[in-house]
Design an enzyme around this catalytic site. Sequence first.
Site, PDB file in Angstrom:
ATOM      1  N   PRO A 519      -8.351 -25.269  60.509  1.00 27.25           N
ATOM      2  CG  PRO A 519     -10.338 -24.261  61.184  1.00 27.25           C
ATOM      3  CD  PRO A 519      -9.758 -25.603  60.828  1.00 27.25           C
ATOM      4  CB  VAL A 520      -4.454 -21.493  62.461  1.00 25.43           C
ATOM      5  CG1 VAL A 520      -3.762 -20.820  63.643  1.00 25.43           C
ATOM      6  CG2 VAL A 520      -3.883 -22.883  62.226  1.00 25.43           C
ATOM      7  CG  ASP A 633       4.328 -31.754  57.205  1.00 22.59           C
ATOM      8  OD1 ASP A 633       4.638 -31.740  55.993  1.00 22.59           O
ATOM      9  OD2 ASP A 633       3.209 -31.447  57.630  1.00 22.59           O
TER      10      ASP A 633
END
Length: 825
Positions: A519-520, A633
């Site tokens: 998570p951020v 990515d």
Amino acid sequence: MSLKITQLVAHKSILLVLFLQSIALCLSLENDTLSAGVVIKDPETIVSAKQVHKLGFFSPPNTTNRYLGIFFASSEETVIWVANRDTPLRDSSGAVTLSRDGNLVVLDGTNQTVWSTNLTTSSVNPVVQILDTGNLILREEGSGDTLWESFSHPTDVMVQGMTLSQNVKTGKQVLLTAWKNASDPGMGSFTGGIDAMSGTVQLFTWNDGRPHWRSGPWNGQIFLGIKETLYGYLDAITQVNSDSAGNIFFSPPPIDGLVMWNSSGSAIRKAWNNMEKRWDVVAYPKNECDVYGKCGPFGSCSIMQSPVCSCLRGFEPANEDEWGRGNWTNGCRRRNQLRCGDDGFDRLRYMKVPDFAKPLPSRVQDECQTRCLGNCSCIAYAFDSYIGCMFWSNTLIDTQEFGSVGANLYIRLSASEFDSHKERKLYIIIGVAAGFACMSIMMFIAWWFIVKRKGSKSQDSSILEAGQMFTTDSTAIVLKNESKEVNIGDFPKFTFEILANATNQFHEDNLLGRGGFGPVYKGILANGKEIAVKRLSAESGQGMQEFMNEVIVISKLQHRNLVKLLGGCVEKEEKILIYEYMPNKSLDACLFDPTNPTKKLLDWYMRYSIIQGIGRGILYLHKDSRLRIIHRDLKPSNVLLDQDCNPKISDFGMARIFGGNEDHGRTARIVGTYGYMAPEYGMEGRFSEKSDVYSFGVLILEIIKGKKNTHYFNDELSLSLIGCAWKMWSEGDGLSFVEESIASRETEEEMVRCIQIGLLCVQGYPKDRPSIEMVLSMLSRDIVELAAPKQPVFAENGSTKDSNGSTHQNVYSSYELTHSVLDGR
């Protein structure tokens, strides 16, 4: 009786109308011709059948002189041919007609001939016609034989169907000659054409006979010295052909435009932009390094350096004083003379090869070196897969370093040059090692005194937990139980307690999003600064290797389109990275969530700006940063938007740093997100800069469509996002692909152009994709004409059918396929 009279009158009226229509039709068919006895007076014109070109009188800017010329009907100021260019008419009393001997002539007000086609044989029934190609032909009406044509007597402009030529047996050339200036079409000092006498075909601009610019050798596909054509997929500025009589012909490609030479010595390619009703222009030379022989013999020019000129390795300035003053015309001289049998070769990468190449067909590059070594007069060689070997003797002139594309040029040097180079390299290594050792000792002593004085307070500036720590040494992170020290510069360290307090103990209310690696959270430090805290979960696939990789990469980068890393934390099992806070979150959230209020801000102009911003960030990674980096990515969730919706690339855990001589890599550990992976990477583990270009192409199409590639499926067409883009673009219906909320006829041309650029980026083979540098040139219209993309390999649908014939879409989440490891059996 009256009825019969009425019918007779009606019948005659119909016949009269038909007769008048037939006369009008004949006049309309004849308005592109000039027959014997007909005089066209200024300002009368004749127009080609489809209203493309006109023949008539004109005055250039800032003069009242009159000239007979051919110009575009839609753009009369664009003149492609001038008859009396060196004998202007002083007033508007001129006329053009056919003389008694069958020549086309221009007459002044006193009926004196000021220009003529000068045919030596008379014609019985001549006629002049202007064609839609812009060619003015004088022919015999009875036989149809062409007696004279303007295409064989060009002035300063080439259009489609026209050729310049040189006969390699006689040396005779057909050239273009620039105007003296914008107000005087008289023959100027600059000429343009081809030169094939040295063995390779090159396009030249000459200034009073001296070379001013050259295109480099034609290899059958492109000119090797025009940087924009070196990417393989891009059309060349011209086409070259030959015949059995020894004539080499040069002609522009089939585009709606022209090629011209202007009075400043520039070869200009102009393409008509029908949407904006203007010319799109590309000119050569483009910069001072394109000027022929800028750095003199054995000098090399690079627009990326200051000063632009330098001597090739093994050479020194021929005149030190002149060289120091910026006068490089005398070039360089060899330091150590060649000994023929005891020489070696120095490779120069990404070069415009010098003039005077001598070609020799060969399929093997090693043969070039063998042949050059066996010939004592050979001082350099290069290899091109279409030409074969190219050899040079005597001198190397007009050499340029392109920086990202170009040929490998091998310079022959004395063996002593390589020995001295090794000695200098050894001295440098010893000096650097000694300096590093001294600095390390001094830093250790300083660190020991700091620890001694501060005692336990040093615990606050170091993070010591579970056998791992960040040291207070500002130049490195040392990981206990790890085998290496990694230099990262001045990298701020945060304690876990500080970050927990900043995020309210990582409360769900502060959650910004969840990525494949954890998570951020949004956080606010004690000083009020907003931050984004990326907390890597223990269950994620990202371990210490990826964590350290991101720290190493991003701490050394600084660009407005890359997210800024503020610091890090390692405590117990926690691995945390701290970034600058982006109030508009990720492109993924803004673009694909219809409930997100920011989505309404993403009109076409904002999306186009985001595309260009992402491209600039990738260009920095690939070309302009201190490191050469492949991101591996790229996807919408890894592009963040600041308060002004400026894009910033993030998440460098999967990035790969390349050394100076590397341009590709291979791995058995495939990392990234399916749907954005280039085919060669996802299936074979091969990656390069072109892998990021593929991902960028997918991003472009997603931004235009407003749909996520991995979740999009068109049930009606049974196509993926890329397949849908390809189908609609190839059928000329590109606007239907654009997200409905932003689709507009006013910006259709730009939107369809972006779709085409996106399709070029997702080509199946890396060689067919443009570099990111070229993509940005396309987006900014520095490159006007785009190549036609081939059908992408993933254009088909991503669905499967069961035994009952029912279709099931294969949709995978980015989390499920973000991190994969492929091992061979």
